[in-house]
Design a protein around this motif. Structure first.
Motif, mmCIF file in Angstrom:
data_model
loop_
_atom_site.group_PDB
_atom_site.id
_atom_site.type_symbol
_atom_site.label_atom_id
_atom_site.label_comp_id
_atom_site.label_asym_id
_atom_site.label_seq_id
_atom_site.Cartn_x
_atom_site.Cartn_y
_atom_site.Cartn_z
ATOM 1 N N LEU A 299 31.343 46.275 31.326
ATOM 2 C CA LEU A 299 32.718 46.228 31.838
ATOM 3 C C LEU A 299 32.840 45.284 33.031
ATOM 4 O O LEU A 299 33.752 44.451 33.088
ATOM 5 C CB LEU A 299 33.175 47.639 32.243
ATOM 6 C CG LEU A 299 33.321 48.692 31.144
ATOM 7 C CD1 LEU A 299 33.700 50.035 31.754
ATOM 8 C CD2 LEU A 299 34.359 48.275 30.110
ATOM 9 N N THR A 300 31.928 45.413 33.993
ATOM 10 C CA THR A 300 32.011 44.564 35.184
ATOM 11 C C THR A 300 31.705 43.109 34.848
ATOM 12 O O THR A 300 32.225 42.191 35.496
ATOM 13 C CB THR A 300 31.065 45.064 36.286
ATOM 14 O OG1 THR A 300 29.738 45.195 35.765
ATOM 15 C CG2 THR A 300 31.528 46.413 36.821
ATOM 16 N N GLY A 301 30.878 42.884 33.841
ATOM 17 C CA GLY A 301 30.617 41.521 33.400
ATOM 18 C C GLY A 301 31.850 40.891 32.770
ATOM 19 O O GLY A 301 32.176 39.725 33.035
ATOM 20 N N ALA A 302 32.555 41.653 31.931
ATOM 21 C CA ALA A 302 33.779 41.145 31.305
ATOM 22 C C ALA A 302 34.854 40.878 32.351
ATOM 23 O O ALA A 302 35.683 39.968 32.190
ATOM 24 C CB ALA A 302 34.292 42.147 30.271
ATOM 25 N N ASN A 303 34.828 41.625 33.445
ATOM 26 C CA ASN A 303 35.833 41.465 34.496
ATOM 27 C C ASN A 303 35.734 40.124 35.206
ATOM 28 O O ASN A 303 36.670 39.704 35.886
ATOM 29 C CB ASN A 303 35.699 42.603 35.518
ATOM 30 C CG ASN A 303 36.761 42.548 36.593
ATOM 31 O OD1 ASN A 303 37.939 42.342 36.318
ATOM 32 N ND2 ASN A 303 36.342 42.710 37.843
ATOM 33 N N LYS A 304 34.631 39.407 35.064
ATOM 34 C CA LYS A 304 34.495 38.109 35.728
ATOM 35 C C LYS A 304 35.525 37.093 35.240
ATOM 36 O O LYS A 304 35.748 36.076 35.890
ATOM 37 C CB LYS A 304 33.090 37.550 35.501
ATOM 38 C CG LYS A 304 32.001 38.269 36.293
ATOM 39 C CD LYS A 304 30.666 37.611 36.061
ATOM 40 C CE LYS A 304 29.569 38.292 36.849
ATOM 41 N NZ LYS A 304 28.261 37.630 36.637
ATOM 42 N N SER A 305 36.153 37.380 34.115
ATOM 43 C CA SER A 305 37.172 36.468 33.602
ATOM 44 C C SER A 305 38.550 36.746 34.196
ATOM 45 O O SER A 305 39.519 36.059 33.863
ATOM 46 C CB SER A 305 37.251 36.569 32.075
ATOM 47 O OG SER A 305 37.719 37.851 31.682
ATOM 48 N N SER A 306 38.656 37.751 35.076
ATOM 49 C CA SER A 306 39.940 38.082 35.698
ATOM 50 C C SER A 306 40.322 37.040 36.742
ATOM 51 O O SER A 306 39.458 36.418 37.373
ATOM 52 C CB SER A 306 39.873 39.453 36.372
ATOM 53 O OG SER A 306 39.673 40.482 35.429
ATOM 54 N N TYR A 307 41.624 36.877 36.957
ATOM 55 C CA TYR A 307 42.094 36.064 38.072
ATOM 56 C C TYR A 307 41.780 36.794 39.372
ATOM 57 O O TYR A 307 41.610 38.020 39.409
ATOM 58 C CB TYR A 307 43.593 35.805 37.964
ATOM 59 C CG TYR A 307 43.972 34.735 36.958
ATOM 60 C CD1 TYR A 307 43.022 33.892 36.400
ATOM 61 C CD2 TYR A 307 45.299 34.564 36.575
ATOM 62 C CE1 TYR A 307 43.371 32.903 35.487
ATOM 63 C CE2 TYR A 307 45.671 33.576 35.662
ATOM 64 C CZ TYR A 307 44.696 32.753 35.123
ATOM 65 O OH TYR A 307 45.051 31.775 34.221
ATOM 66 N N ILE A 308 41.764 36.042 40.465
ATOM 67 C CA ILE A 308 41.389 36.602 41.759
ATOM 68 C C ILE A 308 42.262 37.790 42.141
ATOM 69 O O ILE A 308 41.763 38.807 42.639
ATOM 70 C CB ILE A 308 41.453 35.511 42.848
ATOM 71 C CG1 ILE A 308 40.239 34.568 42.723
ATOM 72 C CG2 ILE A 308 41.508 36.114 44.246
ATOM 73 C CD1 ILE A 308 40.258 33.389 43.675
ATOM 74 N N ASP A 309 43.569 37.702 41.903
ATOM 75 C CA ASP A 309 44.458 38.746 42.408
ATOM 76 C C ASP A 309 44.375 40.060 41.642
ATOM 77 O O ASP A 309 44.958 41.067 42.062
ATOM 78 C CB ASP A 309 45.910 38.252 42.458
ATOM 79 C CG ASP A 309 46.446 37.853 41.102
ATOM 80 O OD1 ASP A 309 45.648 37.651 40.169
ATOM 81 O OD2 ASP A 309 47.684 37.730 40.965
ATOM 82 N N SER A 310 43.643 40.090 40.534
ATOM 83 C CA SER A 310 43.458 41.343 39.794
ATOM 84 C C SER A 310 41.993 41.760 39.711
ATOM 85 O O SER A 310 41.672 42.826 39.184
ATOM 86 C CB SER A 310 44.028 41.223 38.371
ATOM 87 O OG SER A 310 43.386 40.180 37.647
#
Length: 340
Positions: A299-310
């Motif tokens: 989950l935290t690895g997939a989150n690396k594709s998030s924009y900074i503000d989210s």
């Protein structure tokens, strides 16, 4: 510094923080050299910059109706760094790792009428709408489920969450303290180490809020949570069912979503979790099962594709999801929708 309260410093870690929570925790006393970063803590559309670039090459936005300056990105970073050095006096603090996105371009008044292809570098102005940074404390670390985690502090700033067309008002920031997994540079954020709606009017206010967060954070509790994730596993069938429910969640009416614990991960990121379940070098499934520590890191690895503000909101939500589903596998009803 005016009205500055100095909290007690944290003693350097000489013995495992987990000892008070888990009797089988490994005691680690020898300091290891910092592992070289293999990837950035956030990817998406960000780029790496240094503090000198923010300080010397970027303008500082203002509140347009009264021309009052906002707190600059570099002032934000420097204030957090000052508080961290004060609180963790005697520890080694690494330089901030800074990522920015959404560049805002402008030009000086003298160049207003120049064609764009004739602009000199000295004619241009820039600042970044969004910025995130983190700094490691490599002398405070723990080994959790075979992965070295370094204590990490940082923050996030997004001007798009503020109304710069008004008069000066409290400015919005996000700050956190948690751990970075050095195997994959995933950030691990818990509830007592995350301030998601920080509003301050001055540098002094910001400094005080950072110190308060550092004081209230319980590293032993956070480490224990992550350690126990590795003690619970789910079958491939359960994993597929959970991912299917996650996809279904996105399509639910708002009324039904409010009755289920929140899920901030996107469909694209759910697909990334599915792919990583098969192919991730560090956290893919073992046979037909996967433990919750591995699932959490997917989950935290997939989150690396998030924009900074989210990014930080989803980092914390990943902790909520992993902990909630682990509890559901043991009979708790809060996250049972995802496994039933």
């Amino acid at each position: 510094m005016e009205n500055l309260i100095v909290f007690n410093s944290v003693e350097p870690q000489r013995q495992s923080w987990l000892n008070g929570y888990a009797t089988d925790a490994e005691v680690l006393t020898d300091f290891e050299t910092t592992v070289k970063k293999s990837s950035p803590f956030i990817e998406a559309n960000t780029k790496e910059v240094n503090i000198s670039h923010l300080r010397n090459d970027c303008i500082v936005p203002v509140f347009s109706k009264d021309n009052e300056l906002t707190i600059s990105h570099n002032a934000f970073i420097e204030t957090v760094e000052e508080a961290v050095n004060l609180f963790f006096s005697g520890e080694k603090i690494d330089s901030p790792d800074i990522r920015v996105s959404h560049i805002i371009k402008g030009r000086i008044p003298e160049a207003i009428h120049k064609p764009a292809n004739q602009l000199l570098e000295s004619d241009k102005t820039i600042y970044y709408e969004r910025m995130m940074f983190c700094m490691e404390v490599p002398t405070i670390w723990e080994n959790v489920n075979g992965n070295r985690l370094n204590l990490t502090i940082g923050g996030e700033r997004a001007y798009n969450h503020m109304n710069l067309y008004s008069k000066k008002s409290p400015e919005k920031f996000k700050i956190f303290i948690g751990f970075k997994n050095l195997v994959c540079t995933n950030l691990c954020v818990s509830s007592d180490g995350y301030v998601e709606q920080l509003e301050v009017s001055s540098i002094n206010d910001l400094r005080m809020k950072v110190l308060e967060m550092l004081e209230h954070y319980n590293p032993a509790k956070h480490l224990h949570l992550m350690q126990t994730l590795g003690e619970t596993s789910m079958t491939e069938h359960q994993f597929c069912q959970i991912l299917g429910k996650m996809r279904l969640y996105q399509a639910l009416p708002q009324k039904l979503q409010r009755e289920i614990p929140r899920l901030l991960i996107t469909d694209t990121q759910i697909n990334a979790v599915a792919k990583a379940y098969i192919s991730d070098e560090n956290f893919r499934a073992e046979g037909s099962e996967i433990d919750m520590w591995r699932f959490y890191n997917l989950l935290t690895g997939a989150n690396k594709s998030s924009y900074i503000d989210s990014f930080l909101d989803r980092s914390y939500n990943a902790t909520e999801i992993a902990q909630g589903i682990r509890d559901a596998l043991h009979g708790d009803s809060s996250y049972s929708w995802f496994i039933n």
